[in-house]
Scaffold this active site. Structure first.
Site, short mmCIF file in Angstrom:
data_model
loop_
_atom_site.label_atom_id
_atom_site.label_comp_id
_atom_site.label_asym_id
_atom_site.label_seq_id
_atom_site.Cartn_x
_atom_site.Cartn_y
_atom_site.Cartn_z
N GLU A 181 86.49 103.84 105.30
CA GLU A 181 85.78 104.06 104.03
C GLU A 181 85.80 102.75 103.23
O GLU A 181 86.71 101.95 103.36
CB GLU A 181 86.49 105.16 103.22
CG GLU A 181 86.30 106.56 103.75
CD GLU A 181 85.02 107.24 103.24
OE1 GLU A 181 84.21 106.56 102.57
OE2 GLU A 181 84.84 108.43 103.55
N HIS B 37 76.92 106.09 97.16
CA HIS B 37 76.05 107.14 96.58
C HIS B 37 75.08 106.58 95.54
O HIS B 37 74.25 107.33 95.02
CB HIS B 37 76.86 108.28 95.94
CG HIS B 37 77.84 108.93 96.87
ND1 HIS B 37 78.50 110.09 96.57
CD2 HIS B 37 78.30 108.58 98.10
CE1 HIS B 37 79.31 110.42 97.57
NE2 HIS B 37 79.20 109.52 98.51
N ASP C 141 78.62 103.43 102.34
CA ASP C 141 79.29 104.70 102.64
C ASP C 141 78.59 105.40 103.77
O ASP C 141 77.73 106.23 103.54
CB ASP C 141 79.31 105.54 101.36
CG ASP C 141 80.22 106.75 101.45
OD1 ASP C 141 80.98 106.85 102.41
OD2 ASP C 141 80.15 107.59 100.54
N HIS D 26 82.87 108.33 109.14
CA HIS D 26 81.87 109.41 109.21
C HIS D 26 80.48 108.82 109.34
O HIS D 26 80.21 107.73 108.83
CB HIS D 26 81.99 110.35 108.01
CG HIS D 26 81.67 109.75 106.68
ND1 HIS D 26 80.37 109.63 106.21
CD2 HIS D 26 82.47 109.23 105.71
CE1 HIS D 26 80.40 109.08 105.00
NE2 HIS D 26 81.66 108.82 104.67
N GLU E 53 80.83 114.69 106.29
CA GLU E 53 81.88 114.30 105.36
C GLU E 53 81.42 114.44 103.91
O GLU E 53 82.23 114.65 103.01
CB GLU E 53 82.31 112.85 105.61
CG GLU E 53 83.61 112.43 104.92
CD GLU E 53 83.44 111.87 103.50
OE1 GLU E 53 84.44 111.77 102.77
OE2 GLU E 53 82.28 111.54 103.11
N GLU E 54 80.11 114.31 103.69
CA GLU E 54 79.58 114.23 102.31
C GLU E 54 79.27 115.60 101.72
O GLU E 54 78.63 115.68 100.67
CB GLU E 54 78.32 113.37 102.28
CG GLU E 54 78.52 111.92 102.69
CD GLU E 54 79.31 111.11 101.65
OE1 GLU E 54 79.78 111.70 100.66
OE2 GLU E 54 79.46 109.89 101.85
N ASP F 108 77.56 110.51 108.55
CA ASP F 108 76.54 111.08 107.66
C ASP F 108 76.49 110.30 106.35
O ASP F 108 77.39 109.51 106.03
CB ASP F 108 76.81 112.57 107.38
CG ASP F 108 78.16 112.83 106.73
OD1 ASP F 108 79.15 112.15 107.10
OD2 ASP F 108 78.24 113.71 105.85
#
Lengths: 359, 359
Positions: free
Chosen positions: B161, B335, B102, B72, B132-133, B74
């Site tokens: 990932e 994150h 990430d 992903h 995705e987030e 984003d």
């Protein structure tokens, strides 16, 4: 705005209506206080003192006994339930509207008797105070006790809070504690990396469920105690093992126990947990062994019951004055949108107090 | 704004930096999607399709096997951690900044290999997707599977990932339930008039504490399950016996169990309580028995471990495509405000995928 003129010697239900129809939500008591002060000053047998929006009217007949008879003049917010009206509910005539129960019917009884009993058999201090329905730091009786403690001296007190016209002696004390659990945060996909603080609450609830409630006799009345979780919270998000949880517990304890007794007891019950006292108020002994109380019970022919909810009788108790609650209206209707008071209870309270003070 | 030009054949760490420095918090992927699309369209061995801000680039060499390699584009919101910088942490060179873990390092590996491997030994579908987030309903891969399911056909999938450059197979499923208790409200001064709903939570927590966790072997990997309270709430006010309380429980279950299996199990565990399923996602089998997976493990020489957190491999699994997670960066740093990725892992992932696709 000139004060609404009150006729204190009119029918007590009419007087209740007049008082209720002067909106006096806590913080807005000035108008009603002005009306009460003006009305009381018309009676030469009373010495009237004003402190902010509290009014104290005293007889000074040199009697050997002085009783305090008190009521608050504020209400909780109006909920589209003013002006008052008379209504028949289940075949019983009620006065309906904000303040009818909590507690302008009681205040009306006070005012009528203050005006009419020029020579009571004891000296009487009639107290009308503000800010009862809000934060305790604002309480008008608390302020009076700091500014003019001399005005609150007496042998016995009656607080005209609603008791359905029965005698309710003293009150339980109340203490709130927060019990916290700690854990270790982790993503819930890898739960074994954390320690779950909510799971640790089980033992707190187990102790509450196992707890044996006590009934404690104080001055001839039996007080039921209770210990209950009232709030619970914990957790951060639905994918995180929680690292903290908290249970708020409310302990209602008999008036024979001090705040220190109550705290020591709770620390024992929840030994091993982090306990923080957030709020505590001692109870009030009913003082039914006092001669003035005995005379009150004899004059009214009523049987005293224990009061469970905390009321300002505890303020009298803290000043060394035993106190009871006695007033018209069902306390369960206090603050209700359909607040309403059976009119016969207003009359019976008036008659009972009159009989006691003139016997 | 013209798309930032990306050089796909530059050093993969430099390419990661370039991708990270195009801010692309979920909902704002348009610029990075434009850059990726433009860059990929320069390679004639790739058929490029765009769906909103997702881009799919496919080889069509007529190989007997097709693998999907996805990531992903984003990120979660920037926390004063852009632009990226190179930093030495504990003696190891890291690329620091939002998205490095990430998962733009994984995306950089994908893009570099998509450009350079003109004749891979299997057909490859390179997938770059948005959203995705955030809420699963917005997920770009979910949208692709609805709009263009043909583009997601394949024999095996790799989701890039972060796995610290290890192979993590499949993923556990996840289910959330709310367990409610009911009581009867009462003033806490007269607690015995009520029934305490918080006290009733004891039994829920007791069952959680007594619960025996299972380890379940699926396709040769052992999945640890877990069952945890993640949120708890109850109570109205500190003077009211609470009439309701609620515990939110998160169950992480092995990919051999269906959502229906999981729900039936929880209803058994919490029999006698009101249980409501609020959220459920099936897990994904690791599919390590598939030839393409075996080839991947053989080529990389790595040992597969189970993945515990739910990832979009489950979307592949739902489409009948076994999938593994394989990408640079420590998932615990995803994150985080100090998100940073060891650069050697970016190189080793590039080398491993290259070796597999060219062996």
């Amino acid at each position: 705005m000139p004060a609404v003129s009150l006729n204190l010697t009119t029918d007590v239900v009419e007087l209740t209506r007049a008082l209720c129809d002067i909106e006096s939500v806590s913080g807005n008591e000035n108008a009603i206080a002005n009306s009460i002060e003006t009305a009381l000053r018309a009676y030469p047998h009373l010495d009237v003192t004003r402190d902010a929006d509290a009014i104290v009217a005293r007889t000074s007949l040199g009697r050997g006994t002085r009783v305090l008879i008190a009521g608050h003049i504020d209400t909780v917010p109006v909920a589209d339930n003013l002006p008052t009206r008379l209504e028949t509910i289940d075949g019983v005539q009620h006065l309906w509207g904000r303040g009818t129960v909590d507690m302008k019917a009681g205040v009306a009884v006070q005012l009528k008797l203050a005006a009419e009993l020029t020579e009571p058999n004891v000296d009487v201090t009639w107290i009308f105070y503000d800010h009862e329905e809000v934060d305790a730091t604002l309480n008008g009786m608390g302020r009076l006790s700091r500014n003019r403690p001399d005005l609150l001296e007496g042998d016995f007190a009656v607080l005209c809070e609603p008791t359905s016209a029965g005698i309710e002696g003293g009150c339980n004390g109340t203490m709130r504690i927060e019990i916290s659990t700690k854990g270790v945060k982790a993503h819930s996909a890898r739960a074994w990396m954390g320690v779950n603080a909510i799971h640790a609450v089980e033992e707190i609830l187990a102790r509450l469920n196992r707890y044996s409630l006590q009934e404690v006799e104080v001055d001839g009345l039996v007080y039921k105690e209770s210990l209950n979780a009232v709030l619970i919270s914990g957790g951060i998000a639905t994918n995180v093992i929680p690292d903290s949880a908290k249970v708020t517990v409310n302990y209602r304890f008999a008036p024979s126990k001090s705040i220190a007794d109550a705290e020591a007891h709770l620390r024992e019950v929840f030994e091993g947990f982090q306990v923080k006292v957030t709020d505590a108020s001692a109870g009030a002994r009913p003082g039914l062994d006092q001669p003035a109380a005995a005379a009150f019970i004899a004059a009214t022919g009523l049987v005293a019951r224990p009061k469970y909810g905390w009321t300002d009788v505890a303020r009298f108790s803290a000043l060394g004055v035993p106190a009871i609650n006695f007033g018209p209206g069902d306390p369960n209707k206090a603050h209700a949108d359909d607040e309403s008071c059976p009119v016969d209870q207003i009359y019976s309270c008036e008659a009972a107090l009159r009989k006691w003070l003139t016997a």
